[in-house]
Design an enzyme around this catalytic site. Structure first.
Site, mmCIF file in Angstrom:
data_model
loop_
_atom_site.group_PDB
_atom_site.id
_atom_site.type_symbol
_atom_site.label_atom_id
_atom_site.label_comp_id
_atom_site.label_asym_id
_atom_site.label_seq_id
_atom_site.Cartn_x
_atom_site.Cartn_y
_atom_site.Cartn_z
ATOM 1 N N HIS A 125 46.806 34.349 29.189
ATOM 2 C CA HIS A 125 47.955 33.885 28.412
ATOM 3 C C HIS A 125 47.779 32.471 27.900
ATOM 4 C CE1 HIS A 125 52.214 35.720 28.781
ATOM 5 N NE2 HIS A 125 51.423 36.452 28.058
ATOM 6 N N HIS A 177 59.498 31.545 21.038
ATOM 7 C CA HIS A 177 58.259 31.975 21.689
ATOM 8 C C HIS A 177 57.750 30.854 22.593
ATOM 9 C CE1 HIS A 177 54.039 33.408 22.115
ATOM 10 N NE2 HIS A 177 54.662 34.563 22.142
HETATM 11 O O1 K7D Z 1 53.812 35.208 25.612
HETATM 12 C C1 K7D Z 1 52.993 35.710 24.847
HETATM 13 O O2 K7D Z 1 52.147 35.056 24.192
HETATM 14 C C2 K7D Z 1 52.999 37.216 24.650
HETATM 15 C C3 K7D Z 1 52.720 38.086 25.691
HETATM 16 N N1 K7D Z 1 52.665 39.453 25.507
HETATM 17 C C4 K7D Z 1 52.922 39.992 24.268
HETATM 18 C C5 K7D Z 1 52.883 41.407 24.059
HETATM 19 C C6 K7D Z 1 52.510 42.318 25.163
HETATM 20 C C7 K7D Z 1 53.478 42.846 26.000
HETATM 21 C C8 K7D Z 1 53.151 43.731 27.013
HETATM 22 C C9 K7D Z 1 51.822 44.081 27.212
HETATM 23 C C10 K7D Z 1 50.856 43.528 26.371
HETATM 24 C C11 K7D Z 1 51.197 42.661 25.350
HETATM 25 C C12 K7D Z 1 53.178 41.961 22.826
HETATM 26 C C13 K7D Z 1 53.501 41.120 21.762
HETATM 27 C C14 K7D Z 1 53.522 39.721 21.924
HETATM 28 C C15 K7D Z 1 53.240 39.166 23.181
HETATM 29 C C16 K7D Z 1 53.258 37.717 23.369
HETATM 30 O O3 K7D Z 1 53.517 36.938 22.419
#
Ligand code: K7D
Length: 441
Positions: A69, A316
Site C-alpha cells: 500500500h 483518498h
Molecule cells: O488505499 C488505497 O490506495 C486502495 C486500496 N485498495 C483499492 C482497491 C482494492 C480493494 C480490495 C481489494 C483489492 C483492491 C480497489 C480500488 C482502489 C483501491 C485503493 O485506492
C-alpha cells in the site's frame, strides 16, 4: 524542484505509461525503479518492457491478504535528494478529483566530505526525528538486493532537516524489539515518548480522530481491537503515562480511553461527489464486512471539507490526529497510507507477544515539538470553520504554535439518522451527481 537524475516510485495501483508521461519529457529516460506488490507481475512486466530505463522490484507479500500500500517517491537530483510520502495511486483518476495527502521533504544535501562523519548537521534546535534511520530500516525490511543503490544514496545524504517522524508497516509477525518498530505499536512508542498534551489537559477528554477510505474486518465488537489495542496506541502520550493529573495515581489507574471519532464517506457523500458513485470504486468497503460490524456506524462522521472547498472531492487521503475537546487544537497529526484495518496497523497475537502486520504502509507524523514554529508548544492551532477564530489568518497563534489546516472540517459532522456508510458492492439506485446509479456485478 531540481535537476532530476533518477527516481524510485513505491505504490499500489500503477499505470506505468501514464506515470512516465507525468515526468518532464527530458526526464522520461532517467533510471526509474518501480516498487510494487503485484505477485502475479506479468502485467507490470509487460507494461515495463518498452522502457529500458525502468527497473521493477516486487515486494515480498508472504502473508495472506497483504498488499503493498505504501506510496512514496525517492527523487535524486543533481542538487540533492527529496523524499515524497503521499496517499495517491499512480493512476490518473487518483490525481484528478479526489482529496489526497502529500508530504514533500526539503531538498536533502549530499553529505559533503566536510560533514562531521559521526553525526549529521543538526538543525532547528538539533531535535533529531530519527527519520533517516527509520527510512533505512524500512527499506531494509524489503530484503533482496534491489534497493541497495537507494539505501546507499540515502546514506550519502543529510536528512536532518526532516521535521517529521516515519510511521511505517511491513508484513510479518513482529516480536521482541521488532514489535515497536512498525504499525500502531511504533505510533504508541513515539507518542508515549515524544508527545505530551498541554499542561493540565485531561487525556481522556482529548478525542482521537481517524479518517480513511477503506475499512477491514475489525471483529464482532469494538473492544476486540478498535477501542482496545488500536485506540490505546493512538491515545498514548507522555502525559498519560506520566502522573500529570492532580489526582494521586493509584496502581489500578487504567489508561482511560478518550472519545473516538471516525470519518468515512456516507452513501450520500459519495453520491453527491464530483465523480458520483464512481468515487466509490476507490472506497472499497465490502457490504459483508460492514454487516459484521454495525457498531462502527456509531463512530462515523461525514466527509466534509467546506473550509478547503473539497467536500465533493472524494477522500483518498488517510489522516489520524488527536484533538482538544473543542477541536481547535491538535496534539499531533499523521498522514499515511493506512486505512482502518488490522492488516495495515497490525493486530497483537499470542497473548500480546507478537504484532501481525499483513501490508506495507508508510506515513509521516507531525508533532508540535518537531516543528520550528511550534517547538516548545504542545499543540497545533487548527484552522477553524469560523474565519475569525483564533487560528484564522495568522501562521502561528501566540501560545498556540503552528497553525494546521486539516484535510476535513472541524468540528466534525455526524451521520444523519438516514446516513449509511458507503459500501462498494451493493446497489445504490438514487441517481448520483452525474445522473447514474450504481449496480455492481
Ligand atoms: O488505499 C488505497 O490506495 C486502495 C486500496 N485498495 C483499492 C482497491 C482494492 C480493494 C480490495 C481489494 C483489492 C483492491 C480497489 C480500488 C482502489 C483501491 C485503493 O485506492
Amino acid at each position: 524542484m531540481g535537476d532530476l537524475v533518477c527516481s524510485a516510485q513505491f505504490n499500489y495501483l500503477i499505470d506505468l505509461p501514464w506515470l512516465l508521461q507525468q515526468y518532464p519529457p527530458e526526464k522520461r529516460k532517467c533510471p526509474l525503479l518501480v516498487v510494487h506488490g503485484d505477485q502475479k507481475d506479468a502485467n507490470i512486466r509487460k507494461a515495463a518492457a518498452p522502457y529500458p530505463n525502468v527497473t521493477l522490484f516486487k515486494a515480498r507479500l508472504e502473508i495472506m491478504f497483504g498488499t503493498h500500500h505504501s506510496k512514496m517517491m525517492l527523487l535524486a537530483y543533481r542538487e540533492g535528494l527529496r523524499v515524497v510520502i503521499h496517499t495517491a495511486n499512480l493512476i490518473p483518476k487518483d490525481w484528478d478529483q479526489k482529496t489526497q495527502g502529500v508530504w514533500v521533504s526539503p531538498l536533502f544535501p549530499a553529505k559533503s566530505s566536510v560533514t562531521p562523519s559521526k553525526s549529521e548537521t543538526v538543525v532547528n534546535g538539533g531535535k533529531e526525528t530519527g527519520f533517516k534511520q527509520d527510512l533505512l530500516e524500512y527499506l531494509k525490511a524489503y530484503g533482496g538486493r534491489g534497493l541497495e543503490e537507494w539505501k546507499q544514496r540515502i546514506s550519502d545524504h543529510d536528512l536532518s532537516a526532516a521535521r517529521v517522524r516515519l510511521i511505517a508497516s511491513v508484513p510479518g509477525a513482529h516480536t521482541g524489539g521488532e514489535m515497536n518498530k512498525w504499525g500502531h505499536l511504533k505510533l504508541r512508542k513515539v507518542l508515549s515518548t515524544c508527545s505530551s498534551l498541554p499542561c493540565g489537559a485531561t487525556p481522556s477528554d482529548w478525542p482521537v480522530i481517524g479518517q480513511f477510505s477503506s475499512v477491514g474486518s475489525l471483529g464482532p465488537a469494538p473492544s476486540q481491537w478498535l477501542t482496545s489495542e488500536w485506540l490505546t496506541s493512538l491515545s498514548s502520550s507522555s502525559s498519560s503515562s506520566a502522573s500529570s493529573s492532580k489526582k494521586p495515581r493509584t496502581l489500578t489507574t487504567q489508561h482511560k480511553m478518550p472519545p473516538l471519532k471516525l470519518i468515512f464517506p456516507s452513501v450520500e457523500n459519495v453520491r453527491t461527489s464530483l465523480e458520483g458513485y464512481m468515487a466509490g470504486g476507490s472506497i472499497p468497503y465490502a457490504a459483508n464486512t460492514a454487516a459484521k460490524q454495525p457498531y462502527l456506524r456509531d463512530f462515523l462522521h461525514q466527509w466534509r471539507a467546506e473550509e478547503t472547498g473539497r467536500t465533493r472531492a472524494a477522500p483518498h487521503v488517510k489522516t489520524y490526529m488527536r484533538v482538544s475537546p473543542d477541536q481547535r487544537e491538535a496534539a499531533w497529526i499523521l498522514i499515511t497510507s493506512c486505512n482502518l484495518s488490522k492488516a495495515a496497523w497490525g493486530a497483537l497475537e499470542k497473548k500480546g507477544s507478537q504484532l501481525k502486520i499483513r501490508s506495507y504502509e508508510i506515513g509521516v507524523l507531525f508533532l508540535p515539538s518537531d516543528q520550528e514554529t511550534s517547538a516548545g508548544h504542545t499543540s497545533f492551532s487548527v484552522a477553524t470553520m469560523h474565519p475569525h477564530g483564533p487560528g484564522a489568518g495568522s501562521s502561528s497563534v501566540p501560545g498556540m504554535g503552528m497553525r494546521l489546516v486539516t484535510p476535513f472540517d472541524l468540528p466534525l459532522t455526524p451521520y444523519t439518522r438516514e446516513d449509511q456508510p458507503w459500501v462498494w458492492n451493493a446497489r445504490h439506485m438514487k441517481p448520483d451527481s452525474k445522473g447514474n446509479v450504481w449496480t455492481p456485478p
